[in-house]
Design an enzyme around this catalytic site. Structure first.
Site, PDB file in Angstrom:
ATOM      1  CD  GLU A  12      18.559  -2.046  50.807  1.00  0.00           C
ATOM      2  OE1 GLU A  12      17.905  -2.198  51.869  1.00  0.00           O
ATOM      3  OE2 GLU A  12      18.223  -2.522  49.722  1.00  0.00           O
ATOM      4  CG  ASP A  13      23.680  -0.138  49.866  1.00  0.00           C
ATOM      5  OD1 ASP A  13      22.632  -0.704  49.523  1.00  0.00           O
ATOM      6  OD2 ASP A  13      23.871   1.084  49.794  1.00  0.00           O
TER       7      ASP A  13
END
Ligand code: MN
Length: 750
Positions: free
Chosen positions: A100-101
């Site tokens: 995600e990051d």
């Protein structure tokens, strides 16, 4: 002096060094928390995941300022220590935020972890999607469906997500207030109920308390303070209460332990609110738990043995006995609860369970594999997962509806009921007999004519209770109707009924649609676009509704073409300069007389009815004595409806100017059609004969038609009678009701 130097040195450590130390410290704690057996590959993979996470998150910090990677490390520790998950879950938890990051991709993960890489990547993928799933907007709800697909494949996804949410909730203090509120709302909307459903009781309780701390900080602090102040007295009371119990149990041949802890702040606050009593007057602030350590074979009898010891000492309140040892809750919870009257007349809740039951009670789903096959109970999680699968295979109309169905159906407590063969089925609490029919099979639902619960015929909307034995009686002729929607509580049944009714309306509107298409063809008008235009113009939800109304004569094709005309192959509204008020609309009243069945003396607008070309609407079949009204159609003259007709509200609301005041005008020799629905028990041949005998020979009424359907001891008959007026009709209804074995007689559509 040396101490001071140490502190100074520590302060001088670079930020980088401090971070590194914190990370190493937390990682060590994580490794210590893993109880599962690990092989060399597991160990290597955990190290690999840790290094990957540290590297990927190296630029990130949490709102509190600490290095971001401490979060996945802590989530992994919660998975291992508080849920008891194994190495795969630990690895996935460490990696749960990287895709995600950070630039790390699922493919990278899949490659890095050799043989197990694909599986790990799949779980991480599920976790990534889950981040955006919980909200009632459609796209996110759509994601939620994907998540559930992952859930049925690997429950660990959701368990890891629980740990992630728990850590975020525990560290919520650093967030701005509006974000805290949003996260708390989300948590109580979906995570707390899901934790409950998965049997993660300690998670559920902590979620609820942490949410309350944010949403109702004053009350939370107040209760926490009072609990603290009363702690001493409580501890004294508990030991006074336990003394004789311990004495009795010490004489038995099994080991046990007792815990006594206060109930959660959230549950205490609920009691304060629900019972409207101040904190000081709530006595059962704590629950005593007696946990016995015995082999699975003996646990049930030992629990009851303990129960008997406790209730020999303190008088139990019978209605507070809850036996989840014999029938566990649908989320797997097993325990024996009772409330007894302790010293000073105070109520004390006592929970009795084995170590195994306790572990399941605390860790639910996560503990369930460990004991698979140990208990003789049906596997509640398998049952639950099956119902999740079932929902995924039969999705409702849209994703938002799906999410809300999921919430109402799969988070609620459940009732256990049985089929005639003794198979157990679980349904959400509040489910009705008709819901049960739909849970067996959609067709069983559609064709359901009657339902027996514990051998008695019940209304279809009858609410089920634990242990009910249910038998569904079907008929090939049965069809769902609008009224069924009021008799179901599950989303599944509701959406099935709706779609069947939509289909039915579509079928009925088919002829109207064809007529409209022909008309368009003649006028060389484009059909699709024109339909859309009309749907909008008349305020319908869909073309199905439009054509259904045309089929029902509520809107007619000539009427449409009075308001619209063709222009360049398109339908356009005719612009009328000054719209006359509805009352002034001149409606052409057909006065030609026509022979019709059910001829009666009517007064229409105080004029003799025979001046008008009227007929009786077949949707409600009025009989002299009914309150009625006339509705002027454009093509079929004046139709007489009952005011209770299902179409009446719509007609009166939308076409007030076409309504004509109509009354019955004195006695008539004619006979009128009235349809009765008769339900009853079929106790062998002769049912039809008994009905017809009653109607024809005793009541002297003519039967126009009779249809009877049923099986397995139950029938439903539709009888079309000819009656002179409602007095006669109601006499007939009463007489039929008094027949043996008839359970109900109702007039159709009333
Ligand atoms: Mn996270």
């Amino acid at each position: 002096m040396a101490e001071i130097v140490d502190i100074l040195e520590e302060k001088q450590l670079s930020q980088e060094e401090q971070d590194r130390q914190a990370i190493t410290r937390n990682y060590r704690r994580l490794l210590e928390s893993i109880k599962a057996n690990m092989d060399e590959e597991d160990k290597r993979n955990i190290r690999l995941a840790f290094e990957l996470a540290v590297d990927a998150h190296k630029e990130q910090r949490r709102k509190s300022g600490e290095p971001y990677v401490l979060h996945p490390i802590e989530v992994a520790r919660i998975c291992a220590e508080e849920i008891g998950l194994g190495p795969t879950a630990v690895i996935c938890a460490l990696l749960h935020d990287v895709v995600e990051d950070t630039p790390v991709t699922l493919e990278d993960i899949s490659k890095r972890f050799g043989e197990r890489g694909a599986h790990i990547a799949k779980i991480v993928d599920g976790l990534t999607k889950l981040d955006h799933a919980y909200s009632a907007t459609s796209k996110q709800a759509e994601n939620f469906r994907k998540v559930l697909t992952t859930l049925v494949e690997d429950v660990r996804v959701v368990l890891i997500k629980m740990a992630d949410r728990l850590h975020n909730m525990r560290t919520l203090g650093a967030m701005p207030r509006h974000k805290q509120l949003k996260i708390a709302a989300e948590t109580s909307y979906i995570y707390a109920p899901l934790a409950h459903r998965l049997g993660l009781y300690s998670f559920k309780t902590e979620f609820e308390d942490l949410c309350m701390k944010i949403t109702e900080p004053e009350l939370y602090k107040d209760i926490a303070r009072k609990l603290n102040e009363t702690k001493r007295a409580r501890v004294d009371y508990i030991s006074r209460f336990l003394e004789p119990i311990q004495k009795a149990l010490d004489e038995e041949l099994f080991s046990y332990r007792i815990t006594g802890r206060p109930k959660s702040i959230y549950s205490i606050s609920n009691k304060i609110k629900k019972k409207d009593t101040p904190f000081e007057e709530i006595y059962d602030l704590f629950a005593i738990r007696i946990i016995v350590d015995v082999p699975p074979k003996k646990e049930k009898s030992v629990c009851w043995q303990v129960y008997s010891e406790v209730t020999d000492i303190y008088r139990p309140i019978p209605e507070r006995l809850k036996d989840w040892v014999t029938t566990p809750k649908s989320n797997g919870y097993e325990s024996l609860h009772t409330t007894v009257i302790g010293p000073d007349g105070r109520f004390v809740e006592v929970q009795i369970r084995s170590e195994r039951m306790n572990e399941i009670a605390e860790r639910g789903f996560a503990a369930h594999w460990k004991y698979k096959g140990v208990s003789s109970q049906p596997d509640v999680y398998d049952i639950w997962l099956n119902s999740v699968r079932d929902m995924l295979e039969n999705p409702g109309e849209d994703a938002v509806e799906f999410l809300s169905d999921f919430k109402t159906n799969l988070f609620k407590d459940e009732v256990y009921v049985f089929t005639p063969k003794g198979d157990m089925r679980t349904l959400p609490k509040g489910a009705t007999a008709l819901d049960f029919a739909f849970s067996i099979h959609t067709d069983v639902g559609y064709r359901c004519t009657a339902i027996k619960v514990n051998n008695h015929i019940v209304p279809m909307g009858h609410e089920l209770e634990n242990g009910d034995r249910i038998e569904i009686i079907t008929s090939a002729k049965q069809k769902p109707s609008e009224g069924w929607l009021k008799m179901v509580n599950t989303g599944r049944a509701r959406s099935k009924i709706r779609s069947s009714m939509k289909e039915e309306r579509r079928k009925q509107g088919e002829l109207a649609r064809e007529a409209f298409m022909r008309k368009c063809k003649n006028l060389k008008i484009e059909v699709e676009e024109s339909t859309e235009l009309l749907v909008k113009h008349f305020g319908y939800k869909s073309h199905v509704d439009l054509f259904f109304d045309i089929a029902m004569d509520k809107l007619t094709i000539p009427q449409i073409f009075k308001q619209f005309q063709e222009e360049n192959g398109k339908l356009v509204p005719i612009v009328i300069e000054e719209k006359p008020k509805p009352e002034e609309v001149e409606v052409e009243v057909p006065k030609a007389r026509r022979k019709h069945a059910g001829e009666g003396k009517l007064l229409i607008n105080d004029e003799p009815g025979n001046l008008y070309d009227y007929s009786f609407a077949s949707c409600c079949n009025p009989v002299p004595g009914d309150t009625i009204f006339g509705y002027l159609t454009t093509s079929a003259g004046l139709k007489i409806h009952r005011t209770t007709c299902p179409n009446a509200t719509n007609l009166m609301a939308n076409y007030g100017y076409r309504i004509m005041r109509t009354e019955w005008g004195g006695a008539s020799e004619s006979e009128f059609v009235a349809n009765l629905i008769i339900k009853g028990i079929d106790d062998g041949p002769g049912v039809i004969q008994r009905l017809t005998n009653k109607i024809s020979n005793q009541l002297k009424l003519n039967i126009r038609s009779l249809a009877i359907a049923g099986n397995q001891g139950y029938y439903e008959a539709k009888v079309s009678l000819l009656v002179p007026n409602t007095d006669q009709l109601y006499l007939a209804v009463e007489a039929l009701k008094n027949l043996d074995h008839v359970s109900s007689v109702t007039r159709e559509d009333s």
